[in-house]
Write a protein that holds these residues in place. Structure first.
Motif: not given
Length: 124
Positions: A37, A96, A98, A105
């Motif tokens: 993240l 990803v 974040a 998310i």
């Protein structure tokens, strides 16, 4: 779960030899899927201050780079994020963004996990 990667990143930031660390944690079973993240420090600081506040260890205060917890947090987290970015390439993390909302998310994580768990076409 942060698995071994948090230990690798935190030790790496503290100057521990990376090949030695990889050897030390070499016993660990490789996970099938790891999400990173990724967030910028400015957004991270805002979220930490809104939730629980900064603590000694997550601020890197043990590194003795200054007396101000905010400045120490910013510097330590920047170093940690660079370490994680490097590890993301090495260990093939799925990155990803974040910086988005928690709901976005979560949707992204669910989508990727569902896709990962789906059998390949023609298999059941």
């Amino acid at each position: 779960d942060r698995y071994i990667f948090t230990a690798l990143a935190r030790a790496g930031v503290r100057g521990i030899d990376r090949p030695w660390l990889r050897s030390l944690y070499g016993f660990a079973i490789a996970p099938h899927l790891v999400f990173y993240l990724n967030i910028d420090v400015k957004t991270l600081i805002g979220r930490v201050l809104e939730s629980r506040g900064m603590d000694f260890w997550e601020s890197g205060m043990d590194l003795k780079s200054g007396d101000d917890i905010y400045d120490s947090f910013r510097a330590y987290q920047n170093r940690l994020l660079r370490e994680y970015s490097s590890m993301a390439e090495e260990f093939h993390f799925r990155t990803v963004d974040a910086r988005r909302s928690v709901n976005h998310i979560q949707e992204e994580l669910r989508r990727q996990v569902t896709a990962f768990l789906q059998p390949p076409p023609g298999e059941k």
